[in-house]
Design a protein around this motif. Structure first.
Motif, PDB file in Angstrom:
ATOM      1  N   ASN A   1       0.842  -1.199   0.000  1.00 31.65           N
ATOM      2  CA  ASN A   1       0.000   0.000   0.000  1.00 31.65           C
ATOM      3  C   ASN A   1       0.877   1.248   0.000  1.00 31.65           C
ATOM      4  OD1 ASN A   1      -2.224  -1.647   0.233  1.00 31.65           O
ATOM      5  ND2 ASN A   1      -2.430  -1.382   2.436  1.00 31.65           N
ATOM      6  N   PRO A   2       0.513   2.246  -0.800  1.00 30.07           N
ATOM      7  CA  PRO A   2       1.281   3.500  -0.753  1.00 30.07           C
ATOM      8  C   PRO A   2       0.884   4.325   0.463  1.00 30.07           C
ATOM      9  CG  PRO A   2      -0.546   3.729  -2.276  1.00 30.07           C
ATOM     10  CD  PRO A   2      -0.583   2.304  -1.775  1.00 30.07           C
TER      11      PRO A   2
ATOM     12  N   GLN B   1       9.972   1.814   0.878  1.00 29.11           N
ATOM     13  CA  GLN B   1       9.325   0.840  -0.004  1.00 29.11           C
ATOM     14  C   GLN B   1       7.817   1.052  -0.099  1.00 29.11           C
ATOM     15  OE1 GLN B   1      10.732  -3.271   0.588  1.00 29.11           O
ATOM     16  NE2 GLN B   1      12.373  -2.431   1.855  1.00 29.11           N
ATOM     17  N   PHE B   2       7.278   1.927   0.748  1.00 33.78           N
ATOM     18  CA  PHE B   2       5.844   2.209   0.746  1.00 33.78           C
ATOM     19  C   PHE B   2       5.539   3.615   0.217  1.00 33.78           C
ATOM     20  CE2 PHE B   2       6.797  -0.907   3.972  1.00 33.78           C
ATOM     21  CZ  PHE B   2       5.814  -1.863   3.812  1.00 33.78           C
ATOM     22  N   MET B   3       6.566   4.303  -0.251  1.00 35.04           N
ATOM     23  CA  MET B   3       6.363   5.647  -0.775  1.00 35.04           C
ATOM     24  C   MET B   3       5.626   5.592  -2.118  1.00 35.04           C
ATOM     25  SD  MET B   3       7.460   7.971   1.339  1.00 35.04           S
ATOM     26  CE  MET B   3       6.621   6.960   2.564  1.00 35.04           C
ATOM     27  N   PRO B   4       4.769   6.571  -2.384  1.00 37.14           N
ATOM     28  CA  PRO B   4       3.924   6.544  -3.588  1.00 37.14           C
ATOM     29  C   PRO B   4       4.681   6.349  -4.893  1.00 37.14           C
ATOM     30  CG  PRO B   4       3.225   8.291  -2.116  1.00 37.14           C
ATOM     31  CD  PRO B   4       4.484   7.740  -1.535  1.00 37.14           C
ATOM     32  N   GLU B   5       5.811   7.028  -5.051  1.00 40.76           N
ATOM     33  CA  GLU B   5       6.542   6.932  -6.318  1.00 40.76           C
ATOM     34  C   GLU B   5       7.048   5.513  -6.570  1.00 40.76           C
ATOM     35  OE1 GLU B   5       9.264   8.684  -3.112  1.00 40.76           O
ATOM     36  OE2 GLU B   5       7.207   8.980  -3.834  1.00 40.76           O
ATOM     37  N   HIS B   6       7.408   4.805  -5.503  1.00 41.13           N
ATOM     38  CA  HIS B   6       7.882   3.427  -5.641  1.00 41.13           C
ATOM     39  C   HIS B   6       6.716   2.485  -5.947  1.00 41.13           C
ATOM     40  CE1 HIS B   6      10.456  -0.061  -4.934  1.00 41.13           C
ATOM     41  NE2 HIS B   6       9.489  -0.563  -4.184  1.00 41.13           N
TER      42      HIS B   6
ATOM     43  N   GLU C   1       2.263   0.221 -12.294  1.00 45.04           N
ATOM     44  CA  GLU C   1       2.279   0.449 -13.744  1.00 45.04           C
ATOM     45  C   GLU C   1       3.018  -0.674 -14.474  1.00 45.04           C
ATOM     46  OE1 GLU C   1       1.763   5.202 -14.369  1.00 45.04           O
ATOM     47  OE2 GLU C   1       3.792   4.507 -13.914  1.00 45.04           O
ATOM     48  N   ASN C   2       4.052  -1.195 -13.873  1.00 44.30           N
ATOM     49  CA  ASN C   2       4.752  -2.334 -14.476  1.00 44.30           C
ATOM     50  C   ASN C   2       3.865  -3.577 -14.476  1.00 44.30           C
ATOM     51  OD1 ASN C   2       7.100  -0.910 -15.033  1.00 44.30           O
ATOM     52  ND2 ASN C   2       8.055  -1.420 -13.069  1.00 44.30           N
ATOM     53  N   TYR C   3       3.096  -3.743 -13.401  1.00 43.61           N
ATOM     54  CA  TYR C   3       2.239  -4.924 -13.285  1.00 43.61           C
ATOM     55  C   TYR C   3       1.105  -4.915 -14.309  1.00 43.61           C
ATOM     56  CZ  TYR C   3      -1.072  -8.290 -11.304  1.00 43.61           C
ATOM     57  OH  TYR C   3      -1.948  -9.336 -11.129  1.00 43.61           O
ATOM     58  N   ILE C   4       0.458  -3.767 -14.506  1.00 46.91           N
ATOM     59  CA  ILE C   4      -0.695  -3.750 -15.416  1.00 46.91           C
ATOM     60  C   ILE C   4      -0.290  -4.025 -16.869  1.00 46.91           C
ATOM     61  CG2 ILE C   4      -2.087  -2.278 -13.913  1.00 46.91           C
ATOM     62  CD1 ILE C   4      -1.441   0.088 -15.709  1.00 46.91           C
TER      63      ILE C   4
END
Length: 386
Positions: free
Chosen positions: A188-189, A368-373, A379-382
Motif C-alpha cells: 500500500n502507498p 518501499q511504501f512511498m507513492p513513487e515506488h 504500472e509495471n504490473y498492469i
C-alpha cells in the motif's frame, strides 16, 4: 487508460483510504478513473475522491455473491449439497438483476475488485467483459483460502491478483500454477506529505496526556484494544511504570472498553479521544505506538507510525504486521498476550539504544511504501495483465 475501482462501500476504513490514495495517484498521472460503489449507503469517503474521477452507485449486496456460501462446504458433511442449494438460486437472481444494472457498468480497460470481498469480486468477475481484471487481496492468498474456498473460485475467473504479503502455502502455489494466475506483491502507498503538523495542537496534546502510548483504529472486536488496555495494567503492576494510553477512534466496542478501563482502575491513564482527521498531530505528540489487532492485511497505522518516527510494539497480526516490521522495525508479540505486549512497551521506554536502532531501520523500510515506488510497481504490473 480507463480504470474502474470497485468497492464494497466507501465508509471510513483502511481499505477505503488505500483505494482513494491509489485513485489520487493515478488521476494525477492522467488515468481516467471510475469508482463503482456497491453499497451506496456507505459513502462517507466519497468526498475524498478527486473531482475528475467519476462515481457510480450500483447496489450489489454480498447476498448476491454465490461463493459467499462456500463456507458451508467445510462446516458440515452435507456442506456441498447445502452450498449448491444456496448458490444456484442466488446465481439465478444475480443474472436477472444484471439485466437491470448492466447499462450502468462503465466501459474500461482495467477493472479492480479493490475491497476484495465477495460482492466486489463477484461483480468484477461477472461484468467488464472487455476489460482485464484484478482481485486486490488485503493480506495473503493463503489467509483468504482459510476463510472459505469461494475466494479461490473467484480468483480463478479474474486471473490477476495483487497481494500485500509474500506468505503462501503449497496449496496456493499449486492453484496459481494450475490456473495460470498472474500474481504480484505490491505494498500500500503511504502519502502523508499533505498532512500539516499543527505545533500548537501537538503541544496541547503533550500537555493534556503527557508521555503517552498511542493506538489509532475503530473500536471493534477485530482491533482488540482490550489487550492493549490489559497491557497497560501489566505495566503498572509488573514494572511500576505508569504511562497514559490515548485511543483515537470510535465504534461499537467503546462502551465495553470503557467498562474494562474501570475494572482495571485505569480511568486516569486511558483516554478515549474519539475519531479525528488530524491523526498526524497525535503521532507527533506520542512517545510509543502500540497495536493489538488479532489480524490485519497491511495496517496503514503502522506505516503512519513509522513515517512519524514512533517506536512500535505490536501483536503479530497476520499477515500484515510481520510484513511491515520484518526488518527489525518494531517489537512483535503473540496475538492476545497482554503481558508480552507490556514487556515490549517497557523495553521501548527503557532501552534507548534499541529505540534508535528501530527508528533507523524504519527510515529505510518506509521508502518501499512511498507513492513513487508503489505506483511504478503498479504500472509495471498492469502491463502484464491476462
Amino acid at each position: 487508460m480507463k480504470i474502474a475501482f470497485v468497492f464494497d462501500g466507501l465508509q471510513f476504513g483502511g481499505i477505503e483510504r488505500v483505494g482513494i490514495e491509489y485513485i489520487k495517484l493515478l488521476s494525477s498521472r492522467n488515468y481516467e478513473i471510475t469508482v463503482v460503489n456497491l453499497r451506496p449507503d456507505l459513502n462517507a469517503m466519497e468526498k475524498e475522491i478527486p473531482a475528475d474521477a467519476r462515481i457510480i452507485h450500483i447496489p450489489f449486496s454480498r447476498n448476491l455473491a454465490p461463493q459467499r456460501y462456500s463456507k458451508l462446504v467445510r462446516v458440515h458433511p452435507m456442506g456441498v449439497i447445502a452450498f449448491y442449494i444456496c448458490a444456484i438460486p442466488v446465481n439465478v437472481l444475480q443474472k436477472i438483476y444484471k439485466i437491470k444494472y448492466k447499462k450502468n457498468v462503465p466501459n474500461v480497460e482495467i477493472a479492480i475488485a479493490f475491497s476484495g470481498h465477495y460482492n466486489d469480486l463477484t461483480f468484477v468477475s461477472e461484468n467488464f467483459e472487455d476489460a482485464k481484471k484484478i482481485a486486490w487481496l488485503h493480506g495473503d492468498e493463503t489467509s483468504y483460502n482459510d476463510i472459505a474456498p469461494g475466494y479461490f473460485a473467484l480468483y480463478k475467473k479474474i486471473k490477476n491478483l495483487v497481494c500485500l504479503s509474500e506468505k503462501n502455502d503449497d496449496k496456493s502455489e499449486e492453484f496459481n500454477e494450475k490456473n495460470e494466475i498472474n500474481k504480484a506483491l505490491i505494498y500500500n502507498p503511504i502519502n502523508l506529505d499533505g498532512r500539516e503538523i499543527d505545533e500548537k495542537i501537538v503541544k496541547s496534546l503533550k500537555q493534556r496526556y503527557g508521555d503517552f502510548i498511542l493506538m489509532v483504529g475503530r473500536m471493534a472486536k477485530d482491533k482488540d484494544q482490550a489487550t492493549l488496555i490489559r497491557a497497560l495494567s501489566y505495566l503498572k503492576e509488573k514494572y511500576s511504570l505508569k504511562k497514559n494510553l490515548v485511543l483515537v477512534g470510535d465504534g461499537s466496542e467503546r462502551e465495553s472498553l470503557e467498562k474494562l478501563v474501570q475494572e482495571k482502575q485505569l480511568e486516569k491513564q486511558v483516554f478515549f479521544a474519539g475519531a479525528h482527521y488530524d491523526v498526524q498531530n497525535y503521532y507527533m505528540a506520542a512517545s510509543i505506538y502500540a497495536h493489538s489487532s488479532p489480524a490485519e492485511g497491511l495496517p496503514t497505522v503502522l506505516l503512519e507510525a513509522m513515517y512519524y518516527g514512533l517506536p512500535i510494539a505490536s501483536t503479530n497480526s497476520e499477515p500484515g504486521v510481520y510484513e511491515i516490521l520484518r526488518e527489525n522495525c518494531g517489537l512483535i508479540t503473540p496475538v492476545g498476550n497482554a503481558e508480552a505486549l507490556a514487556d515490549s512497551i517497557y523495553k521501548l521506554y527503557t532501552d534507548k539504544t534499541l529505540v534508535e536502532e528501530l527508528k533507523t531501520n524504519c527510515q529505510d523500510r518506509i521508502k518501499q511504501f512511498m507513492p513513487e515506488h508503489v505506483i511504478m510497481q503498479f504500472e509495471n504490473y498492469i502491463k502484464t495483465l491476462k
